[in-house]
Motif scaffolding. Structure first.
Motif, PDB file in Angstrom:
ATOM      1  N   LEU A 188       6.870 -15.999  -9.222  1.00  0.00           N
ATOM      2  CA  LEU A 188       6.470 -14.624  -9.504  1.00  0.00           C
ATOM      3  C   LEU A 188       5.129 -14.552 -10.232  1.00  0.00           C
ATOM      4  O   LEU A 188       4.805 -15.397 -11.053  1.00  0.00           O
ATOM      5  CB  LEU A 188       7.517 -13.944 -10.397  1.00  0.00           C
ATOM      6  N   GLU A 189       4.398 -13.485  -9.910  1.00  0.00           N
ATOM      7  CA  GLU A 189       3.178 -13.157 -10.653  1.00  0.00           C
ATOM      8  C   GLU A 189       3.200 -11.651 -10.912  1.00  0.00           C
ATOM      9  O   GLU A 189       3.203 -10.859  -9.974  1.00  0.00           O
ATOM     10  CB  GLU A 189       1.934 -13.528  -9.849  1.00  0.00           C
ATOM     11  N   PRO A 190       3.242 -11.220 -12.176  1.00  0.00           N
ATOM     12  CA  PRO A 190       3.283  -9.775 -12.449  1.00  0.00           C
ATOM     13  C   PRO A 190       1.973  -9.105 -12.063  1.00  0.00           C
ATOM     14  O   PRO A 190       0.899  -9.667 -12.216  1.00  0.00           O
ATOM     15  CB  PRO A 190       3.515  -9.719 -13.964  1.00  0.00           C
ATOM     16  N   LYS A 191       2.086  -7.888 -11.561  1.00  0.00           N
ATOM     17  CA  LYS A 191       0.906  -7.125 -11.177  1.00  0.00           C
ATOM     18  C   LYS A 191       0.299  -6.381 -12.357  1.00  0.00           C
ATOM     19  O   LYS A 191      -0.852  -5.952 -12.298  1.00  0.00           O
ATOM     20  CB  LYS A 191       1.253  -6.130 -10.068  1.00  0.00           C
ATOM     21  N   GLY A 192       1.087  -6.131 -13.373  1.00  0.00           N
ATOM     22  CA  GLY A 192       0.609  -5.319 -14.474  1.00  0.00           C
ATOM     23  C   GLY A 192       0.858  -3.862 -14.200  1.00  0.00           C
ATOM     24  O   GLY A 192       1.423  -3.473 -13.153  1.00  0.00           O
ATOM     25  N   ASP A 193       0.438  -2.989 -15.083  1.00  0.00           N
ATOM     26  CA  ASP A 193       0.664  -1.557 -14.944  1.00  0.00           C
ATOM     27  C   ASP A 193      -0.117  -1.003 -13.740  1.00  0.00           C
ATOM     28  O   ASP A 193      -1.248  -1.423 -13.475  1.00  0.00           O
ATOM     29  CB  ASP A 193       0.242  -0.791 -16.191  1.00  0.00           C
ATOM     30  N   MET A 194       0.498  -0.073 -13.043  1.00  0.00           N
ATOM     31  CA  MET A 194      -0.163   0.572 -11.914  1.00  0.00           C
ATOM     32  C   MET A 194      -1.259   1.517 -12.431  1.00  0.00           C
ATOM     33  O   MET A 194      -1.069   2.168 -13.452  1.00  0.00           O
ATOM     34  CB  MET A 194       0.862   1.374 -11.105  1.00  0.00           C
ATOM     35  N   GLU A 197       8.980   8.282 -14.765  1.00  0.00           N
ATOM     36  CA  GLU A 197       9.612   9.222 -13.834  1.00  0.00           C
ATOM     37  C   GLU A 197      10.353   8.462 -12.740  1.00  0.00           C
ATOM     38  O   GLU A 197       9.843   7.503 -12.163  1.00  0.00           O
ATOM     39  CB  GLU A 197       8.552  10.125 -13.197  1.00  0.00           C
ATOM     40  N   THR A 198      11.567   8.883 -12.440  1.00  0.00           N
ATOM     41  CA  THR A 198      12.374   8.192 -11.429  1.00  0.00           C
ATOM     42  C   THR A 198      11.965   8.613 -10.026  1.00  0.00           C
ATOM     43  O   THR A 198      11.351   9.674  -9.822  1.00  0.00           O
ATOM     44  CB  THR A 198      13.870   8.483 -11.611  1.00  0.00           C
ATOM     45  N   LEU A 199      12.307   7.782  -9.063  1.00  0.00           N
ATOM     46  CA  LEU A 199      12.084   8.120  -7.663  1.00  0.00           C
ATOM     47  C   LEU A 199      13.003   9.274  -7.261  1.00  0.00           C
ATOM     48  O   LEU A 199      14.063   9.489  -7.844  1.00  0.00           O
ATOM     49  CB  LEU A 199      12.366   6.910  -6.776  1.00  0.00           C
ATOM     50  N   THR A 200      12.579   9.997  -6.234  1.00  0.00           N
ATOM     51  CA  THR A 200      13.368  11.125  -5.726  1.00  0.00           C
ATOM     52  C   THR A 200      13.668  10.910  -4.245  1.00  0.00           C
ATOM     53  O   THR A 200      13.114  10.010  -3.596  1.00  0.00           O
ATOM     54  CB  THR A 200      12.604  12.442  -5.889  1.00  0.00           C
ATOM     55  N   TRP A 201      14.514  11.771  -3.727  1.00  0.00           N
ATOM     56  CA  TRP A 201      14.840  11.736  -2.291  1.00  0.00           C
ATOM     57  C   TRP A 201      13.577  11.895  -1.452  1.00  0.00           C
ATOM     58  O   TRP A 201      13.401  11.207  -0.435  1.00  0.00           O
ATOM     59  CB  TRP A 201      15.837  12.853  -1.989  1.00  0.00           C
ATOM     60  N   ASP A 202      12.673  12.776  -1.871  1.00  0.00           N
ATOM     61  CA  ASP A 202      11.423  12.983  -1.130  1.00  0.00           C
ATOM     62  C   ASP A 202      10.562  11.722  -1.141  1.00  0.00           C
ATOM     63  O   ASP A 202       9.894  11.404  -0.147  1.00  0.00           O
ATOM     64  CB  ASP A 202      10.638  14.153  -1.726  1.00  0.00           C
ATOM     65  N   ASP A 203      10.557  11.003  -2.264  1.00  0.00           N
ATOM     66  CA  ASP A 203       9.806   9.748  -2.327  1.00  0.00           C
ATOM     67  C   ASP A 203      10.331   8.751  -1.296  1.00  0.00           C
ATOM     68  O   ASP A 203       9.554   8.061  -0.618  1.00  0.00           O
ATOM     69  CB  ASP A 203       9.903   9.124  -3.720  1.00  0.00           C
ATOM     70  N   ILE A 214      10.188  -3.902  -6.905  1.00  0.00           N
ATOM     71  CA  ILE A 214       9.814  -5.317  -6.764  1.00  0.00           C
ATOM     72  C   ILE A 214       8.380  -5.435  -6.250  1.00  0.00           C
ATOM     73  O   ILE A 214       7.563  -6.207  -6.785  1.00  0.00           O
ATOM     74  CB  ILE A 214      10.794  -6.038  -5.828  1.00  0.00           C
ATOM     75  N   VAL A 215       8.048  -4.642  -5.236  1.00  0.00           N
ATOM     76  CA  VAL A 215       6.720  -4.735  -4.617  1.00  0.00           C
ATOM     77  C   VAL A 215       5.631  -4.216  -5.549  1.00  0.00           C
ATOM     78  O   VAL A 215       4.520  -4.775  -5.595  1.00  0.00           O
ATOM     79  CB  VAL A 215       6.712  -3.967  -3.277  1.00  0.00           C
ATOM     80  N   THR A 216       5.916  -3.169  -6.293  1.00  0.00           N
ATOM     81  CA  THR A 216       4.870  -2.593  -7.153  1.00  0.00           C
ATOM     82  C   THR A 216       4.679  -3.365  -8.456  1.00  0.00           C
ATOM     83  O   THR A 216       3.627  -3.239  -9.094  1.00  0.00           O
ATOM     84  CB  THR A 216       5.175  -1.121  -7.497  1.00  0.00           C
ATOM     85  N   ARG A 257       0.841  -1.212   0.000  1.00  0.00           N
ATOM     86  CA  ARG A 257       0.000   0.000   0.000  1.00  0.00           C
ATOM     87  C   ARG A 257       0.871   1.255   0.000  1.00  0.00           C
ATOM     88  O   ARG A 257       0.593   2.216  -0.727  1.00  0.00           O
ATOM     89  CB  ARG A 257      -0.941   0.006   1.210  1.00  0.00           C
ATOM     90  N   GLU A 258       1.904   1.247   0.821  1.00  0.00           N
ATOM     91  CA  GLU A 258       2.783   2.407   0.890  1.00  0.00           C
ATOM     92  C   GLU A 258       3.480   2.652  -0.442  1.00  0.00           C
ATOM     93  O   GLU A 258       3.511   3.779  -0.949  1.00  0.00           O
ATOM     94  CB  GLU A 258       3.821   2.206   2.000  1.00  0.00           C
ATOM     95  N   GLN A 259       4.019   1.587  -1.036  1.00  0.00           N
ATOM     96  CA  GLN A 259       4.776   1.731  -2.279  1.00  0.00           C
ATOM     97  C   GLN A 259       3.867   2.046  -3.468  1.00  0.00           C
ATOM     98  O   GLN A 259       4.233   2.834  -4.353  1.00  0.00           O
ATOM     99  CB  GLN A 259       5.593   0.464  -2.548  1.00  0.00           C
ATOM    100  N   GLU A 260       2.689   1.450  -3.508  1.00  0.00           N
ATOM    101  CA  GLU A 260       1.766   1.717  -4.618  1.00  0.00           C
ATOM    102  C   GLU A 260       1.247   3.156  -4.565  1.00  0.00           C
ATOM    103  O   GLU A 260       1.001   3.778  -5.604  1.00  0.00           O
ATOM    104  CB  GLU A 260       0.626   0.714  -4.593  1.00  0.00           C
ATOM    105  N   GLY A 261       1.082   3.692  -3.363  1.00  0.00           N
ATOM    106  CA  GLY A 261       0.678   5.083  -3.238  1.00  0.00           C
ATOM    107  C   GLY A 261       1.719   6.015  -3.840  1.00  0.00           C
ATOM    108  O   GLY A 261       1.389   7.008  -4.512  1.00  0.00           O
ATOM    109  N   ILE A 262       2.987   5.701  -3.602  1.00  0.00           N
ATOM    110  CA  ILE A 262       4.067   6.514  -4.174  1.00  0.00           C
ATOM    111  C   ILE A 262       4.110   6.339  -5.687  1.00  0.00           C
ATOM    112  O   ILE A 262       4.273   7.309  -6.441  1.00  0.00           O
ATOM    113  CB  ILE A 262       5.411   6.136  -3.523  1.00  0.00           C
ATOM    114  N   ALA A 263       3.943   5.109  -6.158  1.00  0.00           N
ATOM    115  CA  ALA A 263       3.985   4.841  -7.605  1.00  0.00           C
ATOM    116  C   ALA A 263       2.880   5.594  -8.339  1.00  0.00           C
ATOM    117  O   ALA A 263       3.092   6.101  -9.453  1.00  0.00           O
ATOM    118  CB  ALA A 263       3.858   3.337  -7.852  1.00  0.00           C
ATOM    119  N   LYS A 264       1.705   5.693  -7.751  1.00  0.00           N
ATOM    120  CA  LYS A 264       0.590   6.379  -8.403  1.00  0.00           C
ATOM    121  C   LYS A 264       0.820   7.884  -8.519  1.00  0.00           C
ATOM    122  O   LYS A 264       0.189   8.556  -9.347  1.00  0.00           O
ATOM    123  CB  LYS A 264      -0.700   6.096  -7.643  1.00  0.00           C
ATOM    124  N   SER A 265       1.713   8.402  -7.690  1.00  0.00           N
ATOM    125  CA  SER A 265       1.990   9.840  -7.742  1.00  0.00           C
ATOM    126  C   SER A 265       3.020  10.202  -8.804  1.00  0.00           C
ATOM    127  O   SER A 265       3.277  11.379  -9.035  1.00  0.00           O
ATOM    128  CB  SER A 265       2.494  10.320  -6.371  1.00  0.00           C
TER     129      SER A 265
END
Length: 476
Positions: A470-476, A325-331, A439-441, A312-320
C-alpha cells in the motif's frame, strides 16, 4: 483412499442407487455420459478440479466428448449437466426445476430458506425480503455501509505498508451484514457469530456424514451455536418492536418480524424461517461480495489503464463531497465505469461456479429426458466464457457492459435469472461501490509476490490471500 472416505462416499451415493433401482427403463433417451465409478461417481474429480481452478476445463472436456447435455453422478445423485443459453433459460425459467443444494448445504444453512422453497412459500419469502431490499429502504442503508467501510479502513488499512485483502474483505462484508441484517453493534455477539460463520461455510460442500472430527460435523455444531445466538437476537428485536424502541426497517430481522397481511400474504414467518433465511442471506451476501471486491482489487493492480479510469471517476465524486460527508445513493449512480469493472469481474470470475436444480417431474430438453428426481447442474462459465457470446472472453473488457441490453438473455448469469434472480444484487452493488470508492481514493497498491493463482473451493480465493503493498494518497 482410506476406509473412512470409502464409507462416506458409499453412504452419500445411496440415493443414486435407490433412484436407479426404483425407476423403470425410460422410454425416452437419457443424455450420454457415464455415471463414473461405483460409489464415487465424479464427485472427487470435480473437487480436485475446483481446488486447482480447472473446473471450467473439466466441464468443457465433458461437453466436447458428450455434448451440451450429459449425465453424470455428483454427490450421490444422478445428475444432468446442461450448457448453453437455451439450457440456462430452461434452468432459470422452468418451474419444474427447483433449486436444490447439496445435502450438506441444506443441513447447515437450513431447509426453510427462500432458495429451497417453491410455489407460494417461495413467493411469500421473496416478498418478505423485498420489504428489506426495496429501493427506498436501500437508500437509507448507504450511510450505514459508508460508516462501516470508513471504520474498517481506519482500523485495518491506514498506516499499513502491506495488507492481505481476502480476509480483510470478508471481515468488512461480515461487519456490514451484521449491521444491516442482524442490527448487531461491534462486540462479543458479533465476534461470536463471525467465528461460527467461518466454520459453517467450510462444510457447505463436504460429505454429509455427521460423525466426530469430520468437516461436516464441525460445521453442524457451528450452525447450532449460531442459531442459538440468532434466537436471542430475534427475541430482543421482538421486544423492541413491541415497545416501539426500533424501526420496522432497522435491519432484516425487524423487517421479517414486522410483516403484516398487506405486506406479505396471510401467514407470518416462523422463528425457524427467520433464522434459516437470515443465515442464508448472511452466507450468500458475505462471501460473494468479498470475492468480488477482492478480485476487483487484484484486477486493478494488474491493469493500470483500467485502474486510472476507476480512480478518475471516484476522485471526481470525492472532490464533490465536504470533509466527513457520507456517500449518497446519487453518488453511487455516478459510479458507472466502476460498476462495469465489477460486472466484468463477475463475468470472468463468478463467485458461484455453478449450482443445482431438482426435476419435480420428467423434463424433456434437446431430445433428451431428465427424469423426475434427478438433479440438474449448471455452470456460469459455459456462457460467460463462451467466445460465440463474448468476443475474446479471456480479455478483461468493462466496455462489454456499456449497453447491457446488447448481451443476449440468459448468457450473463452472475446473479441468476428469471423469477429466482438474486434479490440482493442491488445490496451487493452498494457494498461494492462504497468499498471501492474509499480504497481507490485513499490508496495506490501493487501485488506483493509472484503467486497470482487462485482456487475455487468452494468459492474463488487467491492462493495466498492476495497480499498487496500500500501507498497512501493523502488528502484529496
Amino acid at each position: 483412499m482410506d476406509t473412512t472416505v470409502l464409507i462416506l462416499l458409499f453412504l452419500s451415493s445411496l440415493p443414486l442407487f435407490y433412484l436407479l433401482a426404483k425407476q423403470k427403463p425410460p422410454k425416452k433417451k437419457l443424455p450420454p455420459g457415464p455415471f463414473g465409478f461405483p460409489v464415487i461417481g465424479q464427485s472427487l474429480s470435480l473437487f480436485r478440479a475446483l481446488r486447482t481452478n480447472t473446473g471450467e476445463q473439466w466441464l468443457e472436456q465433458k461437453v466436447r466428448k458428450f455434448g451440451p447435455v450429459l449425465k453424470l453422478s455428483l454427490f450421490g445423485h444422478p445428475t444432468v449437466f446442461l450448457a448453453g443459453q437455451a439450457a440456462n433459460k430452461l434452468v432459470f425459467g422452468n418451474d419444474t426445476l427447483t433449486p436444490r443444494q447439496t445435502r450438506s448445504f441444506t443441513s447447515i444453512m437450513g431447509r426453510q430458506t427462500m432458495r429451497e422453497m417453491i410455489g407460494d412459500d417461495h413467493r411469500r419469502l421473496r416478498a418478505a425480503f423485498g420489504q428489506f431490499l426495496k429501493p427506498d429502504v436501500l437508500k437509507k442503508y448507504v450511510s450505514k455501509i459508508d460508516e462501516e467501510v470508513r471504520y474498517h479502513i481506519k482500523m485495518n488499512w491506514t498506516g499499513q505498508q502491506t495488507v492481505t485483502v481476502t480476509p480483510l474483505m470478508k471481515c468488512l462484508t461480515f461487519d456490514i451484514m451484521c449491521s444491516l441484517i442482524f442490527g448487531l453493534d461491534r462486540g462479543d455477539t458479533r465476534q461470536a457469530l463471525a467465528t461460527e460463520l467461518v466454520d459453517m461455510v467450510a462444510g457447505m460442500w463436504s460429505i454429509p456424514l455427521n460423525i466426530p472430527f469430520t468437516r461436516f460435523n464441525k460445521s453442524m455444531k457451528a450452525s447450532r451455536r449460531a442459531r442459538r445466538i440468532l434466537s436471542k437476537v430475534i427475541q430482543e428485536r421482538r421486544r423492541n418492536l413491541d415497545h416501539g424502541l426500533c424501526s420496522p426497517h432497522a435491519d432484516l430481522i425487524t423487517c421479517l418480524l414486522s410483516l403484516n397481511q398487506e405486506g406479505c400474504g396471510n401467514e407470518a414467518l416462523s422463528e425457524e424461517e427467520i433464522i434459516d433465511n437470515t443465515i442464508f442471506a448472511m452466507v450468500a451476501g458475505h462471501d460473494t461480495t468479498a470475492v468480488l471486491i477482492t478480485f476487483m482489487i487484484r484486477q486493478l493492480a494488474k491493469d493500470p489503464a483500467i485502474h486510472a479510469k476507476v480512480a478518475r471517476e471516484q476522485e471526481g465524486i470525492a472532490k464533490s463531497k465536504t470533509p466527513g460527508e457520507t456517500l449518497t445513493w446519487d453518488d453511487l449512480n455516478k459510479m458507472k465505469y466502476t460498476w462495469r469493472v465489477a460486472l466484468e469481474t463477475l463475468r470472468m470470475i463468478p463467485p458461484v461456479f455453478g449450482s443445482f436444480r431438482k426435476a419435480l417431474k420428467d423434463v424433456e430438453f434437446n431430445g433428451y429426458l431428465i427424469p423426475k428426481g434427478w438433479h440438474v447442474f449448471w455452470a456460469s462459465s459455459m456462457t460467460q466464457m463462451n467466445a460465440d457470446i463474448f468476443h475474446e472472453p479471456h480479455k478483461f473488457d468493462p466496455t462489454r457492459f456499456e449497453n447491457q441490453s446488447s448481451i443476449p438473455p440468459y448468457c450473463f448469469i452472475a446473479f441468476g435469472g428469471g423469477s429466482r434472480i438474486c434479490p440482493g444484487n442491488e445490496f451487493a452493488r452498494i457494498e461494492t461501490l462504497v468499498a471501492m470508492h474509499y480504497i481507490v481514493t485513499q490508496f495506490r497498491w501493487k501485488l506483493s509476490g509472484e503467486d497470482d493463482g487462485f482456487t475455487r473451493y468452494p468459492l474463488p480465493s487467491p492462493s495466498q490471500g492476495l497480499t498487496i503493498k500500500l501507498e497512501p494518497k493523502g488528502d484529496m
